[in-house]
Design a protein around this motif. Structure first.
Motif, PDB file in Angstrom:
ATOM      1  N   PRO A   1       0.745  -1.546   0.247  1.00  0.00           N
ATOM      2  CA  PRO A   1       0.571  -0.177  -0.168  1.00  0.00           C
ATOM      3  C   PRO A   1       1.035   0.818  -0.401  1.00  0.00           C
ATOM      4  CG  PRO A   1      -0.693  -1.305   1.526  1.00  0.00           C
ATOM      5  CD  PRO A   1       0.215  -2.465   0.949  1.00  0.00           C
ATOM      6  N   ARG A   2       0.154   2.468  -0.466  1.00  0.00           N
ATOM      7  CA  ARG A   2       1.910   3.583  -0.210  1.00  0.00           C
ATOM      8  C   ARG A   2       1.526   3.650   0.483  1.00  0.00           C
ATOM      9  NH1 ARG A   2      -2.782   6.585  -4.259  1.00  0.00           N
ATOM     10  NH2 ARG A   2      -3.075   4.572  -5.199  1.00  0.00           N
ATOM     11  N   TRP A   3       0.719   3.351   1.830  1.00  0.00           N
ATOM     12  CA  TRP A   3       0.499   4.399   2.754  1.00  0.00           C
ATOM     13  C   TRP A   3       1.662   3.810   3.747  1.00  0.00           C
ATOM     14  CZ3 TRP A   3      -1.332   0.604   6.329  1.00  0.00           C
ATOM     15  CH2 TRP A   3      -1.288  -0.981   5.647  1.00  0.00           C
ATOM     16  N   LEU A   4       2.111   2.471   2.854  1.00  0.00           N
ATOM     17  CA  LEU A   4       2.712   1.813   4.004  1.00  0.00           C
ATOM     18  C   LEU A   4       4.560   2.713   4.097  1.00  0.00           C
ATOM     19  CD1 LEU A   4       4.231  -0.911   5.625  1.00  0.00           C
ATOM     20  CD2 LEU A   4       4.030  -2.392   4.159  1.00  0.00           C
ATOM     21  N   THR A   5       4.675   3.732   4.585  1.00  0.00           N
ATOM     22  CA  THR A   5       5.899   3.940   4.705  1.00  0.00           C
ATOM     23  C   THR A   5       7.145   4.215   6.209  1.00  0.00           C
ATOM     24  OG1 THR A   5       4.861   5.824   5.882  1.00  0.00           O
ATOM     25  CG2 THR A   5       4.500   6.330   3.271  1.00  0.00           C
ATOM     26  N   PHE A   6       6.571   3.222   7.106  1.00  0.00           N
ATOM     27  CA  PHE A   6       7.224   2.502   7.622  1.00  0.00           C
ATOM     28  C   PHE A   6       7.835   1.172   7.699  1.00  0.00           C
ATOM     29  CE2 PHE A   6       2.530   1.954   8.446  1.00  0.00           C
ATOM     30  CZ  PHE A   6       2.270   0.702   8.596  1.00  0.00           C
ATOM     31  N   GLU A   7       8.011   0.674   6.679  1.00  0.00           N
ATOM     32  CA  GLU A   7       8.354  -0.666   6.520  1.00  0.00           C
ATOM     33  C   GLU A   7       9.612  -0.947   6.672  1.00  0.00           C
ATOM     34  OE1 GLU A   7       7.960  -4.026   3.806  1.00  0.00           O
ATOM     35  OE2 GLU A   7       7.928  -2.711   3.229  1.00  0.00           O
ATOM     36  N   ALA A   8      10.482   0.247   7.491  1.00  0.00           N
ATOM     37  CA  ALA A   8      11.744   0.588   7.450  1.00  0.00           C
ATOM     38  C   ALA A   8      12.161  -0.213   9.493  1.00  0.00           C
ATOM     39  CB  ALA A   8      13.330   1.330   7.996  1.00  0.00           C
ATOM     40  N   ALA A   9      11.118   0.753   9.944  1.00  0.00           N
ATOM     41  CA  ALA A   9      11.091   0.368  11.787  1.00  0.00           C
ATOM     42  C   ALA A   9       9.884  -0.710  12.200  1.00  0.00           C
ATOM     43  CB  ALA A   9       9.670   1.869  12.309  1.00  0.00           C
ATOM     44  N   ILE A  10       9.399  -1.722  11.650  1.00  0.00           N
ATOM     45  CA  ILE A  10       9.207  -2.970  11.562  1.00  0.00           C
ATOM     46  C   ILE A  10       9.651  -4.137  12.851  1.00  0.00           C
ATOM     47  CG2 ILE A  10       7.615  -4.705  11.010  1.00  0.00           C
ATOM     48  CD1 ILE A  10       6.919  -3.091   9.175  1.00  0.00           C
ATOM     49  N   PRO A  11      10.849  -3.965  11.958  1.00  0.00           N
ATOM     50  CA  PRO A  11      12.052  -4.764  13.324  1.00  0.00           C
ATOM     51  C   PRO A  11      11.802  -4.226  14.675  1.00  0.00           C
ATOM     52  CG  PRO A  11      12.790  -4.375  10.934  1.00  0.00           C
ATOM     53  CD  PRO A  11      11.511  -3.898  11.098  1.00  0.00           C
ATOM     54  N   LEU A  12      11.937  -3.262  14.333  1.00  0.00           N
ATOM     55  CA  LEU A  12      12.530  -2.494  16.158  1.00  0.00           C
ATOM     56  C   LEU A  12      11.424  -2.307  17.044  1.00  0.00           C
ATOM     57  CD1 LEU A  12      13.564  -1.041  17.966  1.00  0.00           C
ATOM     58  CD2 LEU A  12      13.268   1.597  16.674  1.00  0.00           C
ATOM     59  N   ILE A  13       9.965  -2.444  16.011  1.00  0.00           N
ATOM     60  CA  ILE A  13       8.387  -2.069  16.864  1.00  0.00           C
ATOM     61  C   ILE A  13       8.075  -3.285  17.229  1.00  0.00           C
ATOM     62  CG2 ILE A  13       6.047  -2.346  16.414  1.00  0.00           C
ATOM     63  CD1 ILE A  13       6.347   0.173  14.188  1.00  0.00           C
ATOM     64  N   TRP A  14       8.830  -4.924  16.768  1.00  0.00           N
ATOM     65  CA  TRP A  14       8.754  -5.922  16.775  1.00  0.00           C
ATOM     66  C   TRP A  14       9.597  -6.337  18.289  1.00  0.00           C
ATOM     67  CZ3 TRP A  14       4.374  -8.429  17.569  1.00  0.00           C
ATOM     68  CH2 TRP A  14       3.144  -8.363  16.038  1.00  0.00           C
ATOM     69  N   THR A  15      11.027  -5.730  17.539  1.00  0.00           N
ATOM     70  CA  THR A  15      11.207  -5.620  18.757  1.00  0.00           C
ATOM     71  C   THR A  15      11.209  -5.438  20.134  1.00  0.00           C
ATOM     72  OG1 THR A  15      13.099  -6.034  17.491  1.00  0.00           O
ATOM     73  CG2 THR A  15      14.231  -5.637  19.997  1.00  0.00           C
ATOM     74  N   VAL A  16      10.496  -4.137  20.623  1.00  0.00           N
ATOM     75  CA  VAL A  16       9.938  -4.120  21.150  1.00  0.00           C
ATOM     76  C   VAL A  16       8.663  -4.607  21.973  1.00  0.00           C
ATOM     77  CG1 VAL A  16       8.958  -1.568  22.228  1.00  0.00           C
ATOM     78  CG2 VAL A  16      11.032  -1.026  21.556  1.00  0.00           C
ATOM     79  N   ILE A  17       7.846  -4.856  21.241  1.00  0.00           N
ATOM     80  CA  ILE A  17       6.887  -5.376  21.685  1.00  0.00           C
ATOM     81  C   ILE A  17       7.184  -6.785  22.500  1.00  0.00           C
ATOM     82  CG2 ILE A  17       5.017  -6.571  20.442  1.00  0.00           C
ATOM     83  CD1 ILE A  17       4.707  -4.976  18.397  1.00  0.00           C
ATOM     84  N   PHE A  18       8.181  -7.833  21.685  1.00  0.00           N
ATOM     85  CA  PHE A  18       8.311  -9.183  22.373  1.00  0.00           C
ATOM     86  C   PHE A  18       8.902  -8.628  24.253  1.00  0.00           C
ATOM     87  CE2 PHE A  18       9.019 -11.022  18.039  1.00  0.00           C
ATOM     88  CZ  PHE A  18       7.596 -11.384  18.691  1.00  0.00           C
ATOM     89  N   ILE A  19       9.818  -7.565  23.938  1.00  0.00           N
ATOM     90  CA  ILE A  19      10.967  -7.724  25.463  1.00  0.00           C
ATOM     91  C   ILE A  19       9.223  -7.039  26.769  1.00  0.00           C
ATOM     92  CG2 ILE A  19      11.650  -5.033  26.398  1.00  0.00           C
ATOM     93  CD1 ILE A  19      13.648  -5.746  23.686  1.00  0.00           C
ATOM     94  N   CYS A  20       8.522  -5.689  26.027  1.00  0.00           N
ATOM     95  CA  CYS A  20       7.530  -5.555  26.783  1.00  0.00           C
ATOM     96  C   CYS A  20       6.672  -6.714  26.840  1.00  0.00           C
ATOM     97  CB  CYS A  20       6.457  -5.261  26.201  1.00  0.00           C
ATOM     98  SG  CYS A  20       7.309  -3.169  26.326  1.00  0.00           S
ATOM     99  N   GLY A  21       6.061  -8.545  25.925  1.00  0.00           N
ATOM    100  CA  GLY A  21       5.590  -9.727  26.553  1.00  0.00           C
ATOM    101  C   GLY A  21       6.325 -10.161  27.073  1.00  0.00           C
ATOM    102  N   ALA A  22       7.838 -10.325  27.117  1.00  0.00           N
ATOM    103  CA  ALA A  22       8.703 -11.125  28.172  1.00  0.00           C
ATOM    104  C   ALA A  22       8.641 -10.784  29.091  1.00  0.00           C
ATOM    105  CB  ALA A  22       9.960 -11.439  27.231  1.00  0.00           C
ATOM    106  N   TRP A  23       8.526  -9.414  29.998  1.00  0.00           N
ATOM    107  CA  TRP A  23       8.636  -8.794  30.870  1.00  0.00           C
ATOM    108  C   TRP A  23       6.982  -8.770  31.837  1.00  0.00           C
ATOM    109  CZ3 TRP A  23       9.884  -2.640  31.570  1.00  0.00           C
ATOM    110  CH2 TRP A  23       9.042  -1.801  33.023  1.00  0.00           C
ATOM    111  N   SER A  24       5.825  -8.714  31.175  1.00  0.00           N
ATOM    112  CA  SER A  24       4.617  -9.248  31.212  1.00  0.00           C
ATOM    113  C   SER A  24       4.783  -9.987  31.486  1.00  0.00           C
ATOM    114  CB  SER A  24       3.539  -8.542  30.290  1.00  0.00           C
ATOM    115  OG  SER A  24       2.577  -9.203  30.479  1.00  0.00           O
TER     116      SER A  24
END
Length: 157
Positions: free
Chosen positions: A36-59
């Motif tokens: 999609p044309r609005w997908l301008t943040f694809e390069a940030a996706i690995p960092l986003i998921w890294t933060v999400i997994f850290i939060c999940g492990a902390w939870s």
């Protein structure tokens, strides 16, 4: 002495490593897909998921420390593990099967599992539930993006 956070973090890391089992041809398939044309943040996706997994492990760590070793806590750890396995399997399964539909289904499944975990742990720890909020916010975005890619790439549905 091995601490609970070490075990939880180690398991999370080992499961996450399984998501890297993709070949260059798998990556090539995904790179050639229209986005999609609005997908301008694809390069940030690995960092986003890294933060999400850290939060999940902390939870998971918080929940474990509330009632360590009980059957209910072990069940919750199993659900956290299931969530990570489903989430990590998104990329390799979608790539191996060359199917955006598989990715969309796994994304939606992860959202459902995370919602159930959040509701289950909320009475035990509001903080642990809050740490799952990044997943609950981001997962629908990723799932919707994959679903939109089906429309742009019907041959790879």
């Amino acid at each position: 002495m091995i601490r609970s956070w070490m075990v939880i973090g180690g398991v999370a890391f080992l499961v996450a490593f399984g998501g890297s089992l993709i070949t260059p041809s798998d990556r090539q398939w995904f790179r050639q897909l229209r986005r999609p044309r609005w997908l301008t943040f694809e390069a940030a996706i690995p960092l986003i998921w890294t933060v999400i997994f850290i939060c999940g492990a902390w939870s998971a760590y918080i929940i474990w420390e509330k009632n360590p070793g009980t059957s209910t806590t072990w069940l919750m750890m199993g659900l956290y593990l299931l969530l990570e396995v489903v989430t990590i399997s998104y990329t390799p399964l979608m790539f191996w099967l060359r199917s955006l539909t598989v990715g969309t289904i796994l994304g939606g499944t992860g959202l459902i599992i995370c919602t159930l975990i959040t509701l289950a742990i909320l009475p035990v720890s509001g903080g642990a539930a809050l740490l799952l909020l990044p997943y609950l916010l981001w997962s629908p975005i990723g799932t919707y993006t994959t679903w939109q890619m089906i429309r742009l790439n019907p041959q790879d549905a």
